[in-house]
Design an enzyme around this catalytic site. Structure first.
Site, PDB file in Angstrom:
ATOM      1  N   LYS A  96       0.826  -1.210   0.000  1.00 61.91           N
ATOM      2  CA  LYS A  96       0.000   0.000   0.000  1.00 61.91           C
ATOM      3  C   LYS A  96       0.857   1.255   0.000  1.00 61.91           C
ATOM      4  CE  LYS A  96      -3.742   2.164   2.662  1.00 61.91           C
ATOM      5  NZ  LYS A  96      -4.625   2.014   3.844  1.00 61.91           N
ATOM      6  N   HIS A 150     -11.442  -7.701   3.869  1.00 62.38           N
ATOM      7  CA  HIS A 150     -10.370  -7.025   4.601  1.00 62.38           C
ATOM      8  C   HIS A 150     -10.418  -7.356   6.098  1.00 62.38           C
ATOM      9  CE1 HIS A 150      -7.211  -4.052   5.111  1.00 62.38           C
ATOM     10  NE2 HIS A 150      -7.888  -3.498   6.084  1.00 62.38           N
ATOM     11  N   ARG A 197      -7.829  -9.630   7.626  1.00 57.74           N
ATOM     12  CA  ARG A 197      -6.582  -9.000   8.090  1.00 57.74           C
ATOM     13  C   ARG A 197      -6.746  -8.539   9.531  1.00 57.74           C
ATOM     14  NH1 ARG A 197      -1.916  -6.197   6.356  1.00 57.74           N
ATOM     15  NH2 ARG A 197      -1.690  -4.051   7.085  1.00 57.74           N
ATOM     16  N   HIS A 239       2.407  -1.918   8.427  1.00 62.57           N
ATOM     17  CA  HIS A 239       1.911  -0.609   8.882  1.00 62.57           C
ATOM     18  C   HIS A 239       3.047   0.394   8.878  1.00 62.57           C
ATOM     19  CE1 HIS A 239      -1.673  -2.482  11.281  1.00 62.57           C
ATOM     20  NE2 HIS A 239      -1.951  -2.315  10.004  1.00 62.57           N
ATOM     21  N   TYR A 263      -6.196  -1.360  17.195  1.00 63.99           N
ATOM     22  CA  TYR A 263      -6.962  -2.561  17.514  1.00 63.99           C
ATOM     23  C   TYR A 263      -7.295  -2.642  19.002  1.00 63.99           C
ATOM     24  CZ  TYR A 263      -5.935  -4.296  12.843  1.00 63.99           C
ATOM     25  OH  TYR A 263      -5.860  -4.439  11.483  1.00 63.99           O
TER      26      TYR A 263
END
Length: 313
Positions: A169, A246, A249, A280, A289
């Site tokens: 990404k 997604h 993940r 990340h 999270y």
């Protein structure tokens, strides 16, 4: 009101211990608690939170939204200890993009998803194997969907059990190590794929039955068919509703953190490793999270309580 102040101190200690920068939250939330005391309130309500958040005049709405967001995060945590607490709704004073709450698949749902995908019909019989393998890979690695679809054959080292993720990404490559059982599943896919396409025109690892690279829209459609077939999504629902691909993940990240807490690892020290593994760019993306999943927040709170009482972390 001193009781809420005491809980606030514990909340701030928890967030600080998890690596969040809390100075702004500390200042604002103590002012909010003082506001509650001046109002004679015994608990947090949405109405009071909204009144406090919108007190400043002549500011952008984003300022109100940030103030309310600080109260919301505290209220969500505090509601576990005081059921009268009313966390302000997410849609109230939105000031920026709000992450969608993750759907955490259960073990049985994951198993059914992979098994159901394997039954997707196709003339050559490769489609079901392709998508069940893709879904399974997402489950056990936490890779982004686009990363899995972008894998080339040279990126998959089944001898060493290493995947090289190049098209990420944020443009940074990384290595993803996989379990021997995952190597076995990928090897089975390679054998079936190569029987159909011994001389492929593309270097793509995952192929359609035409011998071309799978696109994102293709895998999303396969997921939609599979999830509806297994009852995970009601028929006729739009693509944007219900559990997403997604979320596999998210499940990987959450399960990893939960397991670390349960075996007694120092999660605050381990989180940067998970952030690197997931690709990340900021550790805060992984810390998210802890706030988004109630079980993780509870585990983090219990860990803090043990520390404060002199127990083992």
């Amino acid at each position: 009101m001193n009781n809420i102040q005491q809980w606030l101190q514990q909340y701030l200690t928890l967030r600080g211990g998890l690596g969040f920068v809390i100075q702004n939250d500390r200042t604002a939330l103590y002012k909010f608690v003082s506001f509650l005391e001046a109002e004679g309130a015994s608990h947090i309500t949405t109405a009071l939170a909204l009144r406090w958040a919108t007190q400043p005049e002549g500011v952008q709405s984003a300022t109100w939204g940030r103030r309310l967001g600080m109260v919301r995060r505290f209220a969500v945590w505090f509601s576990a200890f005081d059921p009268r607490t009313e966390p302000p709704p997410q849609a109230l004073l939105p000031h920026r993009y709000q992450r969608r709450h993750p759907y955490i698949y259960s073990d049985s749902e994951v198993e059914r998803l992979v098994r159901t995908a394997a039954k997707l019909p196709s003339p050559k019989g490769l489609r079901g194997l392709t998508y069940s393998t893709v879904f399974g890979l997402l489950v056990v690695t936490g890779m982004r969907v686009s990363e899995a679809l972008s894998l080339d054959r040279d990126d998959v080292n089944l001898t060493e059990g290493i995947l090289t993720v190049r098209r990420t990404k944020f443009g940074k490559s990384r290595l993803v190590f996989v379990h021997p059982s995952t190597q076995t599943a990928l090897r089975a896919y390679v054998n079936a794929r190569n029987r159909l396409f011994p001389r492929s025109r593309t270097q793509a690892f995952f192929l359609t039955e035409l011998g071309t690279r799978i696109t994102l829209s293709m895998v999303e459609w396969a997921f939609l068919q599979t999830s509806r077939s297994m009852g995970l999504r009601p028929p006729g629902k739009r693509r944007g509703t219900g559990p997403r691909l997604h979320d596999l993940r998210h499940r990987f990240a959450v399960q990893t953190l939960i397991n670390w807490y349960r075996v007694g690892l120092d999660v605050e020290r381990e989180i940067p490793k998970l952030a690197t593994y997931l690709g990340h760019t900021h550790v805060n993306d992984t810390y998210w999270y802890l706030e988004a999943v109630p079980e993780l927040l509870q585990l983090a709170t219990k860990r803090l309580e043990r520390r404060e009482t002199g127990g083992k972390p």
